[in-house]
Scaffold this motif. Structure first.
Motif, PDB file in Angstrom:
ATOM      1  N   SER A 128       0.777  -1.245   0.000  1.00 26.51           N
ATOM      2  CA  SER A 128       0.000   0.000   0.000  1.00 26.51           C
ATOM      3  C   SER A 128       0.807   1.292   0.000  1.00 26.51           C
ATOM      4  O   SER A 128       0.233   2.375  -0.070  1.00 26.51           O
ATOM      5  CB  SER A 128      -0.949   0.017   1.207  1.00 26.51           C
ATOM      6  N   CYS A 148      -3.731   2.731   0.323  1.00 26.04           N
ATOM      7  CA  CYS A 148      -4.964   2.101   0.782  1.00 26.04           C
ATOM      8  C   CYS A 148      -4.588   0.803   1.492  1.00 26.04           C
ATOM      9  O   CYS A 148      -4.399  -0.234   0.839  1.00 26.04           O
ATOM     10  CB  CYS A 148      -5.909   1.826  -0.385  1.00 26.04           C
ATOM     11  N   ARG A 150      -5.250  -2.347   3.993  1.00 20.90           N
ATOM     12  CA  ARG A 150      -6.338  -3.177   4.516  1.00 20.90           C
ATOM     13  C   ARG A 150      -5.740  -4.481   5.030  1.00 20.90           C
ATOM     14  O   ARG A 150      -5.442  -5.384   4.268  1.00 20.90           O
ATOM     15  CB  ARG A 150      -7.390  -3.462   3.451  1.00 20.90           C
ATOM     16  N   GLY A 154      -4.047  -4.575   0.656  1.00 21.55           N
ATOM     17  CA  GLY A 154      -4.269  -3.177   0.332  1.00 21.55           C
ATOM     18  C   GLY A 154      -3.986  -2.895  -1.131  1.00 21.55           C
ATOM     19  O   GLY A 154      -3.913  -3.800  -1.962  1.00 21.55           O
ATOM     20  N   CYS A 174      -8.771   4.847   0.051  1.00 25.26           N
ATOM     21  CA  CYS A 174      -9.444   3.653  -0.450  1.00 25.26           C
ATOM     22  C   CYS A 174     -10.770   4.002  -1.124  1.00 25.26           C
ATOM     23  O   CYS A 174     -11.451   4.950  -0.724  1.00 25.26           O
ATOM     24  CB  CYS A 174      -9.716   2.676   0.687  1.00 25.26           C
ATOM     25  N   ASN A 177     -14.278  -0.454   1.365  1.00 19.83           N
ATOM     26  CA  ASN A 177     -13.797  -0.901   2.666  1.00 19.83           C
ATOM     27  C   ASN A 177     -13.917  -2.415   2.823  1.00 19.83           C
ATOM     28  O   ASN A 177     -14.057  -2.921   3.938  1.00 19.83           O
ATOM     29  CB  ASN A 177     -14.575  -0.195   3.780  1.00 19.83           C
ATOM     30  N   ASP A 178     -13.852  -3.156   1.698  1.00 20.66           N
ATOM     31  CA  ASP A 178     -13.988  -4.607   1.767  1.00 20.66           C
ATOM     32  C   ASP A 178     -12.943  -5.279   0.883  1.00 20.66           C
ATOM     33  O   ASP A 178     -11.947  -4.658   0.501  1.00 20.66           O
ATOM     34  CB  ASP A 178     -15.409  -5.028   1.385  1.00 20.66           C
ATOM     35  N   TYR A 179     -13.165  -6.526   0.519  1.00 24.87           N
ATOM     36  CA  TYR A 179     -12.208  -7.320  -0.248  1.00 24.87           C
ATOM     37  C   TYR A 179     -11.862  -6.685  -1.601  1.00 24.87           C
ATOM     38  O   TYR A 179     -10.784  -6.924  -2.156  1.00 24.87           O
ATOM     39  CB  TYR A 179     -12.775  -8.723  -0.491  1.00 24.87           C
ATOM     40  N   THR A 181     -11.470  -3.502  -2.298  1.00 29.83           N
ATOM     41  CA  THR A 181     -10.985  -2.131  -2.167  1.00 29.83           C
ATOM     42  C   THR A 181      -9.839  -1.859  -3.133  1.00 29.83           C
ATOM     43  O   THR A 181      -9.045  -2.743  -3.466  1.00 29.83           O
ATOM     44  CB  THR A 181     -10.552  -1.824  -0.731  1.00 29.83           C
TER      45      THR A 181
END
Length: 323
Positions: A128, A148, A150, A154, A174, A177-179, A181
């Protein structure tokens, strides 16, 4: 006999006038065509100036006497490339040298394209953190990062602007906010020459999700303010062909719908036997904007096995010059 002599004199005068006219015409410059210079391999030349008269329209020649060639336009050459995360983290068979070699190639191609704005996607340290481009050859450029993160994964996106461009405000993050992203970066900038109707420009680099954009619009609005309405440019990997760009634009940027998006060619992905996509475009809602050529490069550094790499793209916007 007198009549015959007069006729001979008249014929001589007519002949003399014809010779003088032909001589005058030969002294005039030819009505030549102008072309965007090309580097070896078909890419745009670094000799293309930022501010020029007229627009080449494409890599094909355009008659210099055309009315559009008489209008002042600000040429904004851009370069954007999704190198894909496997190369950046040496995953799925990509080599350990892939990231550094691709970073160097990114800068090389951007310079050969005489780019004024570049956008990198998934060229990152880890998953990221965007790679710094100034340290790799874009000295004096201003970079805007869009990390981004995660969990352990990310995504990343970054913008960079050549000297002469002033970054007034910036942000990023991002798009979900999930898989699914993905990352974006945004900047409000002042270009080296004024654009008609735009005191500043809103510039976005993005890696669009495969589903929908559900985050990021607040950041774009905070950074760009009213420039989103008619002074915005976005580029990167949209994960859709040109006819799907409008929906994603509305979710992230808003304002007036884009009036120009290009190219609309296959850019995804290496190896093509396993992937297909018409994904990488530049788009704008600036009134009077036109395209002044583009080039879709072949895949790069295949000896490093850059899994899912997209083709790099250079694209030249022609914007109306402000007074």
């Amino acid at each position: 006999r007198l009549h015959h002599t007069k006729m001979q004199m008249l014929a001589f005068v007519v002949s003399l006038i014809a010779v003088q006219a032909a001589s005058a015409a030969a002294s005039l410059p030819e009505n030549r065509t102008t072309e965007v210079p090309m580097i070896e391999g078909g890419g745009p030349s670094a000799a293309v100036p930022l501010l020029r008269k007229g627009s080449a329209g494409s890599v094909r020649a355009m008659n210099a006497s055309s009315p559009i060639a008489l209008d002042a336009q600000l040429h904004v050459p851009a370069f954007f490339w999704n190198v894909h995360w496997q190369c950046s983290v040496a995953a799925q068979g990509s080599s350990s040298a892939c990231k550094e070699k691709v970073a160097g190639r990114f800068v090389q191609l951007a310079r050969e394209a005489n780019a004024q704005i570049v956008a990198s996607v998934e060229l990152s340290n880890g998953m990221s953190e965007p790679v710094g481009l100034a340290a790799r050859g874009l000295e004096g450029w201003t970079q805007v990062n869009g990390p981004c993160a995660r969990g352990s994964g990310g995504d990343s996106a970054a913008l960079a602007f050549a000297p002469g461009w002033v970054v007034e405000k910036s942000g990023g993050g991002c798009l979900r906010n999930d898989y699914d992203t993905r990352a974006f970066a945004v900047a409000r900038v002042t270009p080296p020459s004024p654009v008609l109707g735009c005191s500043s420009l809103c510039v976005v680099a993005l890696h669009a999700p495969h589903t929908a954009i559900t985050s990021g619009r607040g950041t774009v609005s905070n950074v760009c303010g009213g420039t989103v309405w008619s002074c915005a440019i976005a580029m990167g990997d949209w994960n859709v062909p040109v006819d799907g760009v409008g929906r994603l634009w509305a979710d992230l940027i808003g304002g007036s719908v884009p009036s120009l998006s290009f190219p609309n060619e296959r850019t995804c992905c290496f190896p093509e036997s396993q992937h297909y996509g018409v994904y990488d475009h530049i788009t704008t809602n600036i009134a009077g904007a036109g395209q002044a050529g583009h080039y879709v490069y072949p895949y790069q550094l295949l000896e490093e096995n850059p899994v899912e790499q997209h083709k790099p793209v250079s694209a030249n916007l022609a914007l109306p010059v402000g007074r």
